[in-house]
Write a protein that holds these residues in place. Structure first.
Motif, PDB file in Angstrom:
ATOM      1  N   ARG A 236      44.820  36.587 -71.438  1.00  8.83           N
ATOM      2  CA  ARG A 236      45.662  36.172 -70.311  1.00  8.83           C
ATOM      3  C   ARG A 236      46.639  37.248 -69.853  1.00  8.83           C
ATOM      4  O   ARG A 236      47.407  37.018 -68.934  1.00  8.83           O
ATOM      5  CB  ARG A 236      46.505  34.948 -70.707  1.00  8.83           C
ATOM      6  N   GLY A 404      55.699  31.149 -62.833  1.00  7.31           N
ATOM      7  CA  GLY A 404      57.045  30.988 -63.392  1.00  7.31           C
ATOM      8  C   GLY A 404      58.042  31.174 -62.265  1.00  7.31           C
ATOM      9  O   GLY A 404      57.918  32.115 -61.488  1.00  7.31           O
ATOM     10  N   ILE A 463      40.804  37.695 -68.671  1.00  8.35           N
ATOM     11  CA  ILE A 463      41.484  38.265 -67.499  1.00  8.35           C
ATOM     12  C   ILE A 463      40.993  39.684 -67.193  1.00  8.35           C
ATOM     13  O   ILE A 463      41.095  40.149 -66.059  1.00  8.35           O
ATOM     14  CB  ILE A 463      43.016  38.208 -67.712  1.00  8.35           C
TER      15      ILE A 463
END
Ligand code: ATP
Ligand code: MN
Length: 478
Positions: A236, A404, A463
């Motif tokens: 990730r 976020g 990723i």
């Protein structure tokens, strides 16, 4: 030279019986007659039928996997099964030979690990063609989404002189001769002698600059590369990734959550509208991949169903405090299955906790809000309870944190007090504090990790396989 028709257009059109020219790369050549040609405009190959009896043997031999080919002829309804149209080739020309013995991409399945080593050629595979077309459409969709809403695209700097953001470990930028580093009398590095006359780094986030824009242009976003020298060897994290950071004046935390949810749904719809062929291919790929896995490790839904599911359901919104209560009472916590057991309020949530909430408990995307101030950045708005801040993380199935964000602390006294507590040198941040001194307003924003979105939409597992040339610890090839 450029007069060619794209395979995507030929296959999408209702027309036939016309002469045209195609160019692309040979995927396979069967029976000295049938070429499967791909030009990257779409996943499908186009079948070329070569009149091999009248062609020169030497030329036919040059039609090999990987070779670049130009062909002209009539587009007709296909005689064979598996495709709508094919081309009855009148003449062809090899644009670039490819030695079939040496070509690293053989017409068989290669592992993703192997393809990562030949990232310069993996664009030519079905999987990576699909991934990078989808990545393109998502990037375009981001600009479309914000442009249609009247946001201004801000280019935040890539080299930054501010190191106070604290979002992650930074890469230093210097033009100094590392063999002869200029030093001050006390032995410390003399950055005055460096290119910028000060210490500089690659940016970890464009947020602070976006805030400056938002407090004048109201609604802005950034979309650019960000860099983190964190040594996290996960599926990730990348050392270089792209981030989208909207920042909006007069927005509070609820508005911020609404924007995040609306944006994610728009982007998923945009992918469904523009990338169906590629999504269907990746869905099949994922299914094949997961056949070897035990049932409980497989995806709960096929890829496209998963995307529709996100569109059709409201994201669950709950506070960090509520999440801690759920996690404390959860089965894996009681049975000691979490690597980091949840005991007290204040614990930082690990990806195992985020994924439990999303995948096991709610089975839906979740937005967690109002985190303890101790585990969040200095610029987040302090809540009245004195303990929490107006933060929000959007958690996605299979991914964990995809966004976020927070409402920002717009009150100068509260902000400087928090900076002091966190040992952030206010004098270096004067430019930032000026927005709070002159015409401050409530505002909010967030950061979406672009590759995490691409990961979610493509159903890829790592990723490193959704960015053309991944940078991670020990790797900066190409
Ligand atoms: P994480 O906890 O997953 O490491 P973070 O809390 O450090 O992420 P933020 O600083 O909030 O991340 O950055 C905003 C978004 O950027 C994250 O929600 C995530 O989607 C993405 N992101 C953060 N770090 C990385 C990374 N190293 N590689 C790829 N994407 C990242
Ligand atoms: Mn975060």
């Amino acid at each position: 030279m450029a007069k060619r028709k794209k395979i995507k257009e030929i296959l999408a059109s209702e027309e036939q019986g016309y002469e045209t020219t195609v160019m692309g790369w040979v995927r396979s050549f069967r029976n000295n007659q049938f070429v499967a040609l791909n030009d990257g405009s779409c996943l499908s190959t186009f079948q070329l039928v070569i009149d091999f009896e009248n062609a020169e043997q030497a030329e036919l031999k040059r039609i090999t996997t990987g070779a670049a080919l130009k062909a002209s002829g009539e587009v007709i309804e296909s005689q064979g099964r598996g495709q709508k149209y094919e081309m009855k080739v009148n003449n062809f020309e090899i644009l670039g030979d490819s030695d079939a013995e040496k070509y690293p991409l053989q017409p068989k399945r290669h592992t993703l690990e192997y393809l990562r080593e030949i990232a310069h050629l993996r664009f030519r595979t079905n999987t990576f063609g699909a991934v990078f077309r989808i990545r393109h459409h998502l990037a375009y969709g981001i600009h479309k989404f914000f442009n249609d809403k009247g946001y201004v695209y801000i280019h935040s700097p890539i080299i930054t002189g501010s190191d106070a953001e604290g979002a992650g470990e930074m890469f230093h930028v210097t033009a100094m001769d590392l063999n002869e580093i200029p030093r001050q009398e006390d032995g410390s590095i003399d950055y005055k002698k460096d290119f910028f006359s000060k210490e500089t780094n690659l940016t970890v986030s464009g947020q602070l600059e976006a805030e400056l824009g938002a407090l004048a242009l109201s609604e802005v976003y950034t979309f650019g590369p960000t860099f983190r020298a964190e040594n996290s060897n996960t599926t990730r994290h990348l050392a270089e990734f792209w981030m989208i950071e909207p920042e909006v004046a007069f927005n509070d935390l609820d508005d911020n959550m609404d924007l995040a949810e609306e944006m994610l749904k728009f982007l998923i719809q945009h992918a469904l509208d523009n990338c169906m062929e590629d999504l269907e291919f990746l869905q099949q790929r994922l299914e094949n991949e997961e056949k070897q896995k035990p049932q409980n490790e497989r995806s709960p839904m096929p890829l496209i169903e998963k995307l529709r599911f996100v569109l059709d359901n409201e994201f669950v919104r709950l506070t960090y405090t509520e999440a801690i209560e759920i996690l404390k009472k959860s089965k894996p916590n009681k049975k000691g299955k979490f690597q980091f057991p949840i005991e007290d309020w204040g614990a930082d949530l690990q990806s195992e906790h985020e994924r439990y909430l999303v995948e096991k408990h709610f089975k839906k995307p979740v937005i967690l809000t109002d985190y303890p101030k101790e585990i969040k950045a200095f610029y987040m708005r302090q809540n009245d309870d004195g303990k929490t801040v107006g933060a929000m993380d959007v958690l996605f199935p299979g991914i964990g944190e995809i966004i976020g964000g927070s409402q920002r602390e717009e009150r100068l006294d509260k902000l400087t007090q928090r900076m002091e507590e966190m040992h952030i040198p206010a004098h270096e941040m004067d430019w930032f504090l000026d927005t709070r001194r002159f015409g401050t307003v409530p505002h909010a924003g967030f950061g979406l990790g672009f590759e995490r979105l691409v990961l979610f939409v493509t159903g890829m597992a790592n990723i490193r396989d959704v960015i053309p040339f991944p940078r991670y610890p020990g790797n900066a090839e190409f």
